[in-house]
Write an enzyme that holds these catalytic residues in place. Sequence first.
Site, PDB file in Angstrom:
ATOM      1  N   HIS A 108       0.803  -1.225   0.000  1.00 50.89           N
ATOM      2  CA  HIS A 108       0.000   0.000   0.000  1.00 50.89           C
ATOM      3  C   HIS A 108       0.839   1.279   0.000  1.00 50.89           C
ATOM      4  O   HIS A 108       0.310   2.372  -0.104  1.00 50.89           O
ATOM      5  CB  HIS A 108      -0.979   0.030   1.180  1.00 50.89           C
ATOM      6  CG  HIS A 108      -0.312   0.340   2.496  1.00 50.89           C
ATOM      7  ND1 HIS A 108       0.341  -0.607   3.229  1.00 50.89           N
ATOM      8  CD2 HIS A 108      -0.177   1.496   3.180  1.00 50.89           C
ATOM      9  CE1 HIS A 108       0.840  -0.050   4.318  1.00 50.89           C
ATOM     10  NE2 HIS A 108       0.548   1.223   4.320  1.00 50.89           N
TER      11      HIS A 108
HETATM   12  C1  UD1 Z   1      -2.282   5.770   5.196  1.00 52.02           C
HETATM   13  C2  UD1 Z   1      -1.013   6.381   5.774  1.00 52.02           C
HETATM   14  C3  UD1 Z   1       0.077   5.329   5.835  1.00 52.02           C
HETATM   15  C4  UD1 Z   1      -0.376   4.082   6.539  1.00 52.02           C
HETATM   16  C5  UD1 Z   1      -1.686   3.583   5.938  1.00 52.02           C
HETATM   17  C6  UD1 Z   1      -2.219   2.440   6.746  1.00 52.02           C
HETATM   18  C7  UD1 Z   1      -0.552   8.758   5.334  1.00 52.02           C
HETATM   19  C8  UD1 Z   1       0.176   9.714   4.484  1.00 52.02           C
HETATM   20  N1  UD1 Z   1      -0.527   7.483   4.945  1.00 52.02           N
HETATM   21  O1  UD1 Z   1      -1.989   5.401   3.861  1.00 52.02           O
HETATM   22  O2  UD1 Z   1       1.181   5.854   6.530  1.00 52.02           O
HETATM   23  O3  UD1 Z   1       0.603   3.092   6.412  1.00 52.02           O
HETATM   24  O4  UD1 Z   1      -2.653   4.652   5.963  1.00 52.02           O
HETATM   25  O5  UD1 Z   1      -3.053   1.637   6.002  1.00 52.02           O
HETATM   26  O6  UD1 Z   1      -1.149   9.133   6.319  1.00 52.02           O
HETATM   27  N2  UD1 Z   1      -9.127   4.773   0.644  1.00 52.02           N
HETATM   28  C9  UD1 Z   1     -10.337   4.118   0.564  1.00 52.02           C
HETATM   29  N3  UD1 Z   1     -10.999   3.893   1.730  1.00 52.02           N
HETATM   30  C10 UD1 Z   1     -10.535   4.267   2.942  1.00 52.02           C
HETATM   31  C11 UD1 Z   1      -9.320   4.946   3.008  1.00 52.02           C
HETATM   32  C12 UD1 Z   1      -8.617   5.180   1.850  1.00 52.02           C
HETATM   33  O7  UD1 Z   1     -10.796   3.754  -0.511  1.00 52.02           O
HETATM   34  O8  UD1 Z   1     -11.218   4.014   3.957  1.00 52.02           O
HETATM   35  C13 UD1 Z   1      -8.369   4.984  -0.614  1.00 52.02           C
HETATM   36  C14 UD1 Z   1      -8.637   6.328  -1.282  1.00 52.02           C
HETATM   37  O9  UD1 Z   1      -8.570   6.146  -2.657  1.00 52.02           O
HETATM   38  C15 UD1 Z   1      -7.456   7.154  -0.813  1.00 52.02           C
HETATM   39  C16 UD1 Z   1      -6.345   6.114  -0.755  1.00 52.02           C
HETATM   40  O10 UD1 Z   1      -6.974   4.926  -0.324  1.00 52.02           O
HETATM   41  O11 UD1 Z   1      -7.156   8.204  -1.681  1.00 52.02           O
HETATM   42  C17 UD1 Z   1      -5.229   6.473   0.195  1.00 52.02           C
HETATM   43  O12 UD1 Z   1      -5.725   6.716   1.518  1.00 52.02           O
HETATM   44  P1  UD1 Z   1      -4.869   7.582   2.570  1.00 52.02           P
HETATM   45  O13 UD1 Z   1      -5.497   7.534   3.880  1.00 52.02           O
HETATM   46  O14 UD1 Z   1      -4.567   8.913   1.978  1.00 52.02           O
HETATM   47  O15 UD1 Z   1      -3.486   6.839   2.610  1.00 52.02           O
HETATM   48  P2  UD1 Z   1      -3.162   5.285   2.823  1.00 52.02           P
HETATM   49  O16 UD1 Z   1      -2.524   4.787   1.576  1.00 52.02           O
HETATM   50  O17 UD1 Z   1      -4.327   4.561   3.353  1.00 52.02           O
HETATM   51  N1  UDP Z   2      -3.692  -5.420   8.808  1.00 51.70           N
HETATM   52  C1  UDP Z   2      -5.015  -5.804   8.926  1.00 51.70           C
HETATM   53  N2  UDP Z   2      -5.681  -6.208   7.800  1.00 51.70           N
HETATM   54  C2  UDP Z   2      -5.083  -6.232   6.568  1.00 51.70           C
HETATM   55  C3  UDP Z   2      -3.736  -5.830   6.466  1.00 51.70           C
HETATM   56  C4  UDP Z   2      -3.069  -5.411   7.597  1.00 51.70           C
HETATM   57  O1  UDP Z   2      -5.568  -5.795  10.017  1.00 51.70           O
HETATM   58  O2  UDP Z   2      -5.763  -6.597   5.592  1.00 51.70           O
HETATM   59  C5  UDP Z   2      -2.993  -4.978  10.014  1.00 51.70           C
HETATM   60  C6  UDP Z   2      -1.656  -5.619  10.239  1.00 51.70           C
HETATM   61  O3  UDP Z   2      -1.797  -6.837  10.933  1.00 51.70           O
HETATM   62  C7  UDP Z   2      -0.928  -4.568  11.046  1.00 51.70           C
HETATM   63  C8  UDP Z   2      -1.492  -3.273  10.545  1.00 51.70           C
HETATM   64  O4  UDP Z   2      -2.704  -3.608   9.852  1.00 51.70           O
HETATM   65  O5  UDP Z   2      -1.246  -4.689  12.419  1.00 51.70           O
HETATM   66  C9  UDP Z   2      -0.548  -2.602   9.621  1.00 51.70           C
HETATM   67  O6  UDP Z   2      -1.168  -1.518   9.026  1.00 51.70           O
HETATM   68  P1  UDP Z   2      -0.822  -1.023   7.562  1.00 51.70           P
HETATM   69  O7  UDP Z   2      -0.091  -2.074   6.824  1.00 51.70           O
HETATM   70  O8  UDP Z   2      -2.081  -0.525   6.990  1.00 51.70           O
HETATM   71  O9  UDP Z   2       0.080   0.258   7.835  1.00 51.70           O
HETATM   72  P2  UDP Z   2       1.593   0.477   8.295  1.00 51.70           P
HETATM   73  O10 UDP Z   2       1.916  -0.445   9.400  1.00 51.70           O
HETATM   74  O11 UDP Z   2       2.452   0.271   7.093  1.00 51.70           O
HETATM   75  O12 UDP Z   2       1.591   1.903   8.696  1.00 51.70           O
END
Ligand code: UD1
Ligand code: UDP
Length: 357
Positions: free
Chosen positions: A203
């Site tokens: 992601h």
């Molecule tokens: C965010 C965090 C990242 C973290 C991740 C955990 C930032 C900059 N990034 O990344 O550090 O590792 O969360 O998973 O804060 N979207 C949906 N549904 C949702 C949320 C997001 O469809 O409920 C889609 C949208 O298209 C959105 C994209 O995901 O534009 C990115 O979402 P965003 O929260 O900006 O960043 P993440 O990639 O989720």
């Molecule tokens: N995780 C989850 N469901 C998923 C993928 C990840 O519950 O489908 C959990 C995972 O076990 C870990 C956390 O989400 O505890 C990690 O979050 P993510 O990978 O979104 O973000 P990051 O750690 O890179 O910030």
Amino acid sequence: MKIVTIVGARPQFIKAVLVSKELRKKHKEVLVHTGQHYDRELSDIFFDELAIPQPDYNLGIGSDSHAVQTGKMMIAIEEILLKEKPDWVLVYGDTNSTLAGALAAAKIQIPVAHVEAGPRMFDKNIPEEINRVLTDHVSSLLFAPTQTAVDNLKKEGVTEGVHLTGDIMLDSFLHFSRVAERKSKILAELGLGKKGYLLATVHRAGNTDDEQNLRSIVDAFMSVDDRIVFPVHPRTEKYLKQYGLYAMLRNAPNMTLIDPVGYLDSIMLTSNAGKVLTDSGGLQKEAYFARVPCITLDETTGWVEIVQDGWNTLVASDREKIIAAIKHFQPKGRQRKVFGDGRAAVKIVGIFSKPVS
Ligand code: UD1
Ligand code: UDP
């Protein structure tokens, strides 16, 4: 004491749950959900499964560009802080929700406490690195998960208020592994045997938003015989579709694409996988806790100890390196106790409860 906790994204629900529980034994906690993550599989499922109290405020900010998302959060958080007048604002990790909470509080002289302070990727092109550095530099209490994190902070001149507590994700992993063993049905549902598959998550913006990198990862996944279970983050799904890769990946004979799963299923999938392929910081640690080899789809990691111990190999999005690691990467076996003893929540709340010097 009154503490306003700011969460907003999936890993923050997992990091906050046990601290919140401990905090509420002694203090008043006001929980703010920014709404950065809003799909059920990225948000509500964690509140339900982990019995996290419903947020006192849900800001419903949603997705947007960095500046718009962070700015909207700051405006809404400031309003709440002026009304609630907390003694502390507590933030977790490195997302835009973390930075918004920290900046909004620090600017109106409300002290900030940061859980997971100090890890560094040493690359300011990574949005999370900016969030973490800025948050650490406006925090008054910094709960560091590892000695490396403490050392990183020291090199930046941050020594006051720094406490080595161990990693809160180890607390959650240990606590909820027992629950997952009882409750999760994911292995049976997907017909998975122990070590009979690999688990993949992707992601990180550097992998998803760059077509060449995402193509290379997808190509590597489809080039091996191993079964790969891949819970697809919505960001990744969006780009897979945009680049015309989604249908091909979904139909590949070795691939099992599923929606993002809840934490209990995630623990079971991780603990029973032959190897984990990921760009997730959290998953790198959980693979290590579960003694599962981790192949990291990134050039750097904040969790260098796992690489040093030989349980994690960094392959970025390089097709050949990913395939070689799937086939040949094997850890040496030894693990140091670098992430603490699983009692970070108790230590964090203990530090809060002491008068500030
Ligand atoms: C965010 C965090 C990242 C973290 C991740 C955990 C930032 C900059 N990034 O990344 O550090 O590792 O969360 O998973 O804060 N979207 C949906 N549904 C949702 C949320 C997001 O469809 O409920 C889609 C949208 O298209 C959105 C994209 O995901 O534009 C990115 O979402 P965003 O929260 O900006 O960043 P993440 O990639 O989720
Ligand atoms: N995780 C989850 N469901 C998923 C993928 C990840 O519950 O489908 C959990 C995972 O076990 C870990 C956390 O989400 O505890 C990690 O979050 P993510 O990978 O979104 O973000 P990051 O750690 O890179 O910030």
